[in-house]
Design a protein around this motif. Structure first.
Motif, PDB file in Angstrom:
ATOM      1  N   TYR A 259      38.619  43.274  41.260  1.00  0.00           N
ATOM      2  CA  TYR A 259      38.956  44.142  42.391  1.00  0.00           C
ATOM      3  C   TYR A 259      38.110  45.415  42.365  1.00  0.00           C
ATOM      4  N   LYS A 260      37.784  45.891  41.164  1.00  0.00           N
ATOM      5  CA  LYS A 260      37.041  47.151  41.014  1.00  0.00           C
ATOM      6  C   LYS A 260      35.530  46.988  41.177  1.00  0.00           C
ATOM      7  N   ILE A 261      35.026  45.754  41.293  1.00  0.00           N
ATOM      8  CA  ILE A 261      33.573  45.570  41.442  1.00  0.00           C
ATOM      9  C   ILE A 261      33.092  46.391  42.631  1.00  0.00           C
ATOM     10  N   SER A 262      32.061  47.180  42.424  1.00  0.00           N
ATOM     11  CA  SER A 262      31.715  48.226  43.389  1.00  0.00           C
ATOM     12  C   SER A 262      31.077  47.718  44.682  1.00  0.00           C
ATOM     13  N   THR A 263      30.381  46.592  44.644  1.00  0.00           N
ATOM     14  CA  THR A 263      29.730  46.104  45.859  1.00  0.00           C
ATOM     15  C   THR A 263      30.500  44.921  46.441  1.00  0.00           C
ATOM     16  N   SER A 264      30.683  44.930  47.751  1.00  0.00           N
ATOM     17  CA  SER A 264      31.476  43.889  48.401  1.00  0.00           C
ATOM     18  C   SER A 264      30.831  42.516  48.252  1.00  0.00           C
ATOM     19  N   VAL A 265      29.509  42.452  48.248  1.00  0.00           N
ATOM     20  CA  VAL A 265      28.822  41.154  48.119  1.00  0.00           C
ATOM     21  C   VAL A 265      29.139  40.523  46.769  1.00  0.00           C
ATOM     22  N   MET A 266      29.070  41.322  45.681  1.00  0.00           N
ATOM     23  CA  MET A 266      29.325  40.786  44.347  1.00  0.00           C
ATOM     24  C   MET A 266      30.807  40.419  44.180  1.00  0.00           C
ATOM     25  N   ARG A 267      31.693  41.228  44.759  1.00  0.00           N
ATOM     26  CA  ARG A 267      33.124  40.893  44.716  1.00  0.00           C
ATOM     27  C   ARG A 267      33.368  39.552  45.393  1.00  0.00           C
ATOM     28  N   GLU A 268      32.755  39.391  46.557  1.00  0.00           N
ATOM     29  CA  GLU A 268      32.940  38.159  47.328  1.00  0.00           C
ATOM     30  C   GLU A 268      32.418  36.952  46.562  1.00  0.00           C
ATOM     31  N   LYS A 269      31.308  37.115  45.857  1.00  0.00           N
ATOM     32  CA  LYS A 269      30.759  36.009  45.048  1.00  0.00           C
ATOM     33  C   LYS A 269      31.741  35.610  43.944  1.00  0.00           C
ATOM     34  N   ASN A 270      32.419  36.595  43.354  1.00  0.00           N
ATOM     35  CA  ASN A 270      33.407  36.303  42.321  1.00  0.00           C
ATOM     36  C   ASN A 270      34.615  35.585  42.910  1.00  0.00           C
ATOM     37  N   TYR A 271      35.044  36.021  44.092  1.00  0.00           N
ATOM     38  CA  TYR A 271      36.168  35.348  44.744  1.00  0.00           C
ATOM     39  C   TYR A 271      35.772  33.932  45.175  1.00  0.00           C
ATOM     40  N   GLU A 272      34.515  33.779  45.545  1.00  0.00           N
ATOM     41  CA  GLU A 272      34.012  32.444  45.897  1.00  0.00           C
ATOM     42  C   GLU A 272      34.075  31.509  44.687  1.00  0.00           C
ATOM     43  N   LYS A 273      33.806  32.075  43.495  1.00  0.00           N
ATOM     44  CA  LYS A 273      33.882  31.267  42.270  1.00  0.00           C
ATOM     45  C   LYS A 273      35.333  30.861  41.996  1.00  0.00           C
ATOM     46  N   ILE A 274      36.283  31.779  42.245  1.00  0.00           N
ATOM     47  CA  ILE A 274      37.696  31.438  42.097  1.00  0.00           C
ATOM     48  C   ILE A 274      38.048  30.300  43.046  1.00  0.00           C
ATOM     49  N   LEU A 275      37.534  30.377  44.282  1.00  0.00           N
ATOM     50  CA  LEU A 275      37.798  29.318  45.266  1.00  0.00           C
ATOM     51  C   LEU A 275      37.233  27.980  44.791  1.00  0.00           C
ATOM     52  N   THR A 276      36.027  27.992  44.221  1.00  0.00           N
ATOM     53  CA  THR A 276      35.427  26.763  43.702  1.00  0.00           C
ATOM     54  C   THR A 276      36.312  26.139  42.624  1.00  0.00           C
ATOM     55  N   ILE A 277      36.766  26.975  41.667  1.00  0.00           N
ATOM     56  CA  ILE A 277      37.638  26.487  40.593  1.00  0.00           C
ATOM     57  C   ILE A 277      38.940  25.941  41.184  1.00  0.00           C
ATOM     58  N   TYR A 278      39.509  26.678  42.125  1.00  0.00           N
ATOM     59  CA  TYR A 278      40.765  26.281  42.780  1.00  0.00           C
ATOM     60  C   TYR A 278      40.601  24.912  43.447  1.00  0.00           C
ATOM     61  N   ASN A 279      39.535  24.774  44.229  1.00  0.00           N
ATOM     62  CA  ASN A 279      39.311  23.512  44.939  1.00  0.00           C
ATOM     63  C   ASN A 279      39.050  22.360  43.977  1.00  0.00           C
ATOM     64  N   ASP A 280      38.253  22.606  42.935  1.00  0.00           N
ATOM     65  CA  ASP A 280      37.983  21.563  41.933  1.00  0.00           C
ATOM     66  C   ASP A 280      39.281  21.048  41.322  1.00  0.00           C
ATOM     67  N   CYS A 281      40.166  21.983  41.004  1.00  0.00           N
ATOM     68  CA  CYS A 281      41.415  21.607  40.335  1.00  0.00           C
ATOM     69  C   CYS A 281      42.351  20.841  41.266  1.00  0.00           C
ATOM     70  N   PHE A 282      42.511  21.338  42.478  1.00  0.00           N
ATOM     71  CA  PHE A 282      43.501  20.726  43.367  1.00  0.00           C
ATOM     72  C   PHE A 282      42.950  19.535  44.156  1.00  0.00           C
ATOM     73  N   GLN A 283      41.630  19.368  44.146  1.00  0.00           N
ATOM     74  CA  GLN A 283      41.042  18.197  44.812  1.00  0.00           C
ATOM     75  C   GLN A 283      40.708  17.077  43.823  1.00  0.00           C
ATOM     76  N   GLY A 284      41.069  17.272  42.547  1.00  0.00           N
ATOM     77  CA  GLY A 284      40.875  16.214  41.569  1.00  0.00           C
ATOM     78  C   GLY A 284      39.452  16.051  41.065  1.00  0.00           C
ATOM     79  N   LYS A 285      38.606  17.106  41.225  1.00  0.00           N
ATOM     80  CA  LYS A 285      37.223  17.017  40.749  1.00  0.00           C
ATOM     81  C   LYS A 285      37.111  17.266  39.243  1.00  0.00           C
ATOM     82  N   VAL A 286      38.183  17.762  38.653  1.00  0.00           N
ATOM     83  CA  VAL A 286      38.234  17.983  37.208  1.00  0.00           C
ATOM     84  C   VAL A 286      39.629  17.587  36.740  1.00  0.00           C
ATOM     85  N   SER A 287      39.721  17.063  35.528  1.00  0.00           N
ATOM     86  CA  SER A 287      41.006  16.589  35.006  1.00  0.00           C
ATOM     87  C   SER A 287      41.426  17.386  33.777  1.00  0.00           C
TER      88      SER A 287
END
Length: 441
Positions: A259-287
């Motif tokens: 949340y404290k990351i100073s630039t919005s672009v870098m924050r968004e990239k980190n949230y995008e990584k959370i989304l990737t992990i979330y989707n991988d887990c709930f879509q069965g791409k990782v066990s």
């Protein structure tokens, strides 16, 4: 009440809580008021054991017990034969970066890998050697070679082929170099070459900074970096499961630092990584993979800089609209940690008094009535309703016990009367102003 508490656990509990941090071991002895959350978590562990993957977000106000919950989850998962690891987000550790901060998070995770026999972490070498022994035994059986002879140098190529074959079967991206490094670890393990083992561990922990250095030491072409570390975590997950473990659970605390990351672009990239992990887990791409994030309400809900600022995450993490304070849904991705009530805090303080006595081999004369008096003093102080957290209540209580232990004749009521309430929360407004200023520039 103290029958199951080991002296080492009692010391860890007292020393850590006096220091304002959660003990790494023994947290199960001071757990109160979290039974529904733990029961739901155990059900989730069962799903992960059966091949599913899971992401949970543990959200609560500062001092509400998020870090405590992470450690409690560890204890439960270790008993269910999971490999677990903890790491904190910091200004230098994050999920996405292009300057080494993401692989730094990976290194912290690998450093803190724990199993039931090594609950305090540092179990990666133990796991590697256990897996190698399994490969050696299986190869000996398949090739009809006695176990006493299979470790002879003449059979090393046979073992190396088995290691590579097994690695290729269980890994996805980066499997070849991963396999080569594990083979190098085996060479060092079998020949007592400590330097080779250290180099292999260094590579597996993501501690090589240049490909040239890794090629010189291990003969591999790639290193673990900001871009591929997540693939390596998935490779390790498959490796642990192939060894007979239930899965791999990672706890990531202090999400406030994303949340404290100073630039919005870098924050968004980190949230995008959370989304990737979330989707991988709930879509069965990782066990067999379980990731827990811990953060404050602001980290989740702030629509300018929190997780809700990333629309794809907001749509996935919004609370069940039918949930209330009385009717909870613990199956959803976000688990909100409610503050402990006064009865639960009283039970907790009683437990802490017993553990304190055990640790110092004393029997302090502090009655239930006096614990109630202490609580009344704390909760009736100006600012208590706004600022008081369980962390401060616990620390003040243990500090008072320390004074009583060393000064047996002291007036307890006078001690209770000297309690002051401090606002221990981080200054979010200062963070907001700082980040907003940087973003405007």
């Amino acid at each position: 009440m103290t029958d199951n508490i080991k002296p080492k656990e009692a010391t860890a509990i007292v020393n850590s809580l006096l220091g304002g941090v959660v003990p790494k071991i023994g947290v199960q002895h001071i757990t109160v008021g979290r039974s529904p959350e733990i029961e739901a978590f155990i059900n989730s562990l069962e799903d992960v054991k059966n091949g599913h993957s899971m992401v949970k977000f543990w959200i609560g106000d500062f001092g509400s017990g998020k870090s405590f919950m992470m450690h409690l989850l560890n204890t439960v998962a270790l008993k269910q034969k999971f490999v677990v690891a903890n790491a904190d987000f910091t200004p230098d550790n994050r999920l996405y970066s292009n300057d080494g901060k993401a692989v730094a998070l990976y290194s912290a995770i690998m450093d803190n890998i724990a199993i039931q026999t090594k609950p305090e972490g540092g179990a990666l070498a133990t796991l590697l050697e256990k897996w190698i022994e399994q490969v050696v035994s299986k190869t000996a059986q398949e090739e009809g070679i006695p176990l006493t002879a299979i470790r002879d140098e003449q059979h090393m190529p046979l073992i190396q082929r088995s290691i590579m074959k097994t690695i290729n079967e269980i890994t996805d991206v980066g499997g070849f170099d991963f396999g080569v490094v594990v083979m190098k670890y085996y060479e060092g393990y079998i020949s007592d070459n400590e330097q080779l083992r250290r180099s292999a561990l260094k590579w597996l922990k993501g501690e090589y900074r240049t490909k040239t250095e890794a090629r010189q030491d291990l003969g591999v072409r790639e290193i673990i970096n900001d871009l591929n570390y997540y693939d390596m975590l998935k490779n390790f997950c498959r490796l642990f499961v192939s060894m007979g473990y239930s899965g791999f659970m990672i706890n990531l605390d202090e999400a406030i630092n994303l949340y404290k990351i100073s630039t919005s672009v870098m924050r968004e990239k980190n949230y995008e990584k959370i989304l990737t992990i979330y989707n991988d887990c709930f879509q069965g791409k990782v066990s067999n993979f379980f990731i827990n994030f811990a953060g404050t309400n602001e980290v989740l809900e702030n629509e300018r800089r929190g997780l809700f600022s990333y629309h794809a995450l907001k749509s996935r993490l919004e609370t069940n609209k039918f949930e209330t304070l009385q009717i909870r849904d613990f199956s959803q991705p976000v688990i909100r940690l409610m503050p402990l009530d006064h009865n639960e805090i009283f039970v907790l303080l009683k437990k802490l008094k017993v553990i304190f006595d055990l640790n110092y081999k004393v029997n302090l004369e502090v009655s239930d009535d006096e614990i109630h008096q202490f609580m009344e003093e704390m909760f009736n102080k100006p600012g208590a309703s706004e600022f008081l957290t369980p962390r401060e209540v616990i620390r003040d209580f243990l500090n008072i016990l320390s004074i009583i232990r060393q000064n047996p004749g002291i007036d307890k009521k006078q001690l209770f009367g000297e309690i002051e309430i401090r606002d221990e929360r981080p200054d979010e407004s200062a963070v907001d102003s700082l980040v907003d200023g940087i973003e405007v520039l």
